[in-house]
Design a protein around this motif. Structure first.
Motif, PDB file in Angstrom:
ATOM      1  N   LEU A  13      37.962  64.460  22.531  1.00 15.96           N
ATOM      2  CA  LEU A  13      36.813  63.771  23.126  1.00 15.96           C
ATOM      3  C   LEU A  13      35.517  64.494  22.777  1.00 15.96           C
ATOM      4  CD1 LEU A  13      38.288  62.880  26.623  1.00 15.96           C
ATOM      5  CD2 LEU A  13      37.557  61.244  24.884  1.00 15.96           C
ATOM      6  N   ASP A  14      35.523  65.826  22.874  1.00 16.85           N
ATOM      7  CA  ASP A  14      34.332  66.605  22.535  1.00 16.85           C
ATOM      8  C   ASP A  14      33.958  66.435  21.065  1.00 16.85           C
ATOM      9  OD1 ASP A  14      34.087  67.559  25.115  1.00 16.85           O
ATOM     10  OD2 ASP A  14      35.014  69.505  24.685  1.00 16.85           O
ATOM     11  N   ALA A  17      32.532  62.939  20.595  1.00 18.02           N
ATOM     12  CA  ALA A  17      31.214  62.842  21.246  1.00 18.02           C
ATOM     13  C   ALA A  17      30.160  63.566  20.426  1.00 18.02           C
ATOM     14  CB  ALA A  17      31.285  63.406  22.657  1.00 18.02           C
ATOM     15  N   HIS A  50      36.251  55.370  25.422  1.00 19.79           N
ATOM     16  CA  HIS A  50      36.187  56.228  26.609  1.00 19.79           C
ATOM     17  C   HIS A  50      34.836  56.953  26.666  1.00 19.79           C
ATOM     18  CE1 HIS A  50      37.688  58.889  29.763  1.00 19.79           C
ATOM     19  NE2 HIS A  50      37.132  59.877  29.079  1.00 19.79           N
ATOM     20  N   ILE A  51      34.400  57.475  25.543  1.00 19.96           N
ATOM     21  CA  ILE A  51      33.122  58.199  25.489  1.00 19.96           C
ATOM     22  C   ILE A  51      31.961  57.254  25.804  1.00 19.96           C
ATOM     23  CG2 ILE A  51      31.512  59.394  23.940  1.00 19.96           C
ATOM     24  CD1 ILE A  51      34.074  60.424  22.474  1.00 19.96           C
ATOM     25  N   LYS A  54      31.831  56.411  29.433  1.00 23.56           N
ATOM     26  CA  LYS A  54      31.365  57.556  30.208  1.00 23.56           C
ATOM     27  C   LYS A  54      29.838  57.662  30.133  1.00 23.56           C
ATOM     28  CE  LYS A  54      33.018  62.134  31.142  1.00 23.56           C
ATOM     29  NZ  LYS A  54      33.915  63.193  30.703  1.00 23.56           N
TER      30      LYS A  54
END
Length: 70
Positions: A13-14, A17, A50-51, A54
């Motif tokens: 995820l990081d 992103a 998902h990112i 968010k």
């Protein structure tokens, strides 16, 4: 393939992103994640989704917070 650990998911995820923040398109990030991380395109798309969700939630909370200030 085994399920990713929570730490592995957070790392992915990081990574995604960071790439989006640097201006890479969603399609480019999906392709990169698929090729370099060994994920399916669909799983890579889920990570991007998902990112983005968010970010939308954070922006919505931010807007609500500042619109309630009087």
């Amino acid at each position: 393939m085994a399920r990713a650990t929570k730490a592995e998911l957070e790392r992915r995820l990081d990574l995604a992103a960071d790439m989006l923040a640097k201006g890479y398109s969603g399609t480019s990030v999906v392709t990169f994640m698929s090729q370099e991380e060994g994920l399916s395109r669909r799983q890579s798309q889920r990570i991007i989704s998902h990112i983005i969700n968010k970010i939308i939630r954070l922006r919505t909370c931010h807007i609500k917070f500042f619109s309630n200030k009087s």
